[in-house]
Design an enzyme around this catalytic site. Structure first.
Site, PDB file in Angstrom:
ATOM      1  N   LYS A 105       0.724  -1.327  -0.107  1.00 13.34           N
ATOM      2  CA  LYS A 105      -0.170  -0.028  -0.225  1.00 13.34           C
ATOM      3  C   LYS A 105       0.936   1.430  -0.047  1.00 13.34           C
ATOM      4  CE  LYS A 105       0.592  -1.393   4.417  1.00 13.34           C
ATOM      5  NZ  LYS A 105       0.712  -2.959   4.780  1.00 13.34           N
ATOM      6  N   GLU A 190       3.749  -3.836  13.007  1.00 13.82           N
ATOM      7  CA  GLU A 190       5.179  -4.104  12.320  1.00 13.82           C
ATOM      8  C   GLU A 190       6.057  -3.999  13.119  1.00 13.82           C
ATOM      9  OE1 GLU A 190       4.862  -4.605   8.713  1.00 13.82           O
ATOM     10  OE2 GLU A 190       2.340  -4.182   8.978  1.00 13.82           O
ATOM     11  N   LYS A 205      -3.750   3.352   3.037  1.00 14.94           N
ATOM     12  CA  LYS A 205      -4.909   2.667   2.598  1.00 14.94           C
ATOM     13  C   LYS A 205      -6.065   3.581   2.128  1.00 14.94           C
ATOM     14  CE  LYS A 205      -3.298  -1.155   5.358  1.00 14.94           C
ATOM     15  NZ  LYS A 205      -3.531  -1.494   6.827  1.00 14.94           N
TER      16      LYS A 205
HETATM   17  N1  HSE Z   1       0.420  -3.732  10.530  1.00 11.04           N
HETATM   18  C1  HSE Z   1      -0.924  -3.481   9.911  1.00 11.04           C
HETATM   19  C2  HSE Z   1      -2.059  -3.584  10.711  1.00 11.04           C
HETATM   20  C3  HSE Z   1      -0.974  -4.620   8.730  1.00 11.04           C
HETATM   21  O1  HSE Z   1      -1.841  -3.443  11.892  1.00 11.04           O
HETATM   22  O2  HSE Z   1      -2.945  -3.412  10.299  1.00 11.04           O
HETATM   23  C4  HSE Z   1      -0.562  -4.229   7.486  1.00 11.04           C
HETATM   24  O3  HSE Z   1      -0.894  -2.998   6.984  1.00 11.04           O
END
Ligand code: HSE
Length: 431
Positions: A105, A190, A205
């Site tokens: 994204k 992450e 997003k």
């Molecule tokens: N780390 C992101 C989340 C997922 O917690 O939704 C990847 O975009």
């Protein structure tokens, strides 16, 4: 049954999920689509990965030419992170005559025009269902199921880490740091969760969703972004008192003067279904003129949900139905960016919590200032004064120009009647 050869770049969590699905549910795909999807090559920086997972008949290597030089490979599953090498790889694949399916994204949000310009030039396409809300088929819903609708707005929960943290703080009274630690342990965040908690991941997003929903060019850099790092136990309690729940919302709304595009912690009234989307779930509420409000809820990340979205794009491309709408996406390349309203011109409902001196005339002065700036109050609540002769006053407003509300709060804070900086949050009012 026709044979369809694909390549995979990036053998991490999602790449591994794709392999799992192809191995476990390949027969189902064959039966449904009359197609034998054959993974012919895997390009990875870590060929040792083959020790953990069998690559089947795929050849494994680190040279992208394994894919770009193979005329049999028609589509590349581009499952690499970052925005620099990832962009070069996507462009190299397009130029080599392949379609590209990506889950990245950040890459799309930041380099949309450049990537789709190459896609247009080469006559190939980029599909990206997995880039937004993981396993939730929201791009397909917008481009297919809701194609006969004018989309007025999108209200969304797009980051599982933030939703998990806020849910634990709300439901279990957990502190922010402890909840973030658990989100990391559970693999939601992450490795560096900064982009999760500061709202950037949601903004990436949201920008992609807004492009598709509004049929317009939305520059990612124009999204107003606030994260959840400063949300306190007091904020959570205040929301609960007001029969609301704090969510990190991504909001994209079309207005006569432009597009409102923001990511911010928001008080969501408990009468709204978004208030009840908890844990690491994602949700997208789409306000469509004909279909009405539509809510999609599901897993926004993780190996199998994201791989499920990757494979839905792959099948769409393989059977030719994705290309049907590809021109629609290419349309944006090089298009004029749409007008994103500055924050002060956004029209939103708000919440503020003032800590004031418990003295005559304070409430009158506050409400007079709000009124002077054209802010219409929806509810006001004052708690019992504390031993230090200060009291908390909470207000919620009807939708108001954001700049007017913030100017009024600034004036109140500067008037010497508040004893600490006032806390302001958005309040969801779908109007
Ligand atoms: N780390 C992101 C989340 C997922 O917690 O939704 C990847 O975009």
């Amino acid at each position: 049954m026709s044979d369809y050869a694909i390549g995979l770049v990036g053998w991490g969590t999602v790449g591994g999920g794709v392999l799992n699905i192809l191995q476990q549910d390949g027969t189902l795909l064959k039966e449904r689509c009359n197609l034998n999807v054959r993974l012919k090559a895997i390009v990875t920086r870590n060929p040792d990965r083959a020790r953990d997972q069998k690559p089947g008949s795929a050849v494994v290597g680190s040279d992208l030419a394994l894919i770009t030089d193979d005329p049999e490979i028609k589509t590349v599953l581009h499952l690499v992170g970052g925005t620099t090498a990832a962009k070069d790889i996507a462009i190299a694949c397009l130029r080599a005559g392949k379609h590209v399916v990506t889950a990245n994204k950040a890459l799309l949000a930041e380099h949309w025009d450049e990537l789709f310009a190459v896609a247009k030039e080469t006559g190939h396409t980029i599909a990206f269902e997995a880039a937004v809300a993981g396993g939730i088929p929201v791009i397909a819903a917008l481009r297919d199921g809701l194609v006969a609708n004018d989309i007025r707005g999108i209200y969304s929960i797009l980051n599982g880490t933030c939703n998990y943290i806020l849910s634990r703080m709300t439901q279990d009274g957990m502190g922010y740091d402890e909840a973030l630690g658990l989100a990391k342990d559970l693999g939601y965040a992450e490795s560096d969760p900064t982009l999760d908690v500061n709202g950037t991941d949601t903004a990436h997003k949201l920008a992609i969703l807004a492009q598709i929903a509004f049929n317009t060019n939305v520059p990612f850099c124009a999204v107003h972004i606030e994260g959840i790092e400063n949300i306190s136990a007091d904020d959570i309690e205040s929301a609960q008192r007001l029969d609301s729940t704090i969510k990190l919302l991504g909001v994209a709304k079309r207005c006569p003067a432009g597009v409102e595009l923001r990511v911010a912690p928001t008080l969501v009234p408990n009468s709204n279904p978004l208030a009840h989307v908890n844990a690491n779930y994602n949700a997208v509420r789409i306000m469509a003129n004909n279909a009405g409000p539509t809510l999609l809820v599901g897993q926004g990340a993780g190996a199998l949900p994201t791989a499920s979205a990757v494979l839905s794009d792959l099948i769409d491309i393989a059977v030719g139905s994705y290309q049907r709408t590809a021109e629609y996406f290419r349309f944006f390349a090089g298009g004029e960016p749409s007008t994103i309203l500055p924050e002060e011109d956004e029209f939103t409902a708000s919440y503020a919590r003032f800590r004031v001196k418990d003295e005559p005339g304070v409430l009158a002065q506050m409400t007079a200032t709000l009124s002077k700036h054209g802010v219409s109050l929806r509810a006001v609540h004052q708690g019992e004064p504390d031993a230090d002769s200060t009291a908390e006053i909470e207000v919620t407003t009807h939708p108001t120009r954001g700049g007017a509300f913030l100017s009024a709060v600034k004036e109140i804070d500067q008037a010497g009647i508040t004893v600490q900086p006032t806390v302001c949050l958005r309040r969801l009012d779908e109007g």
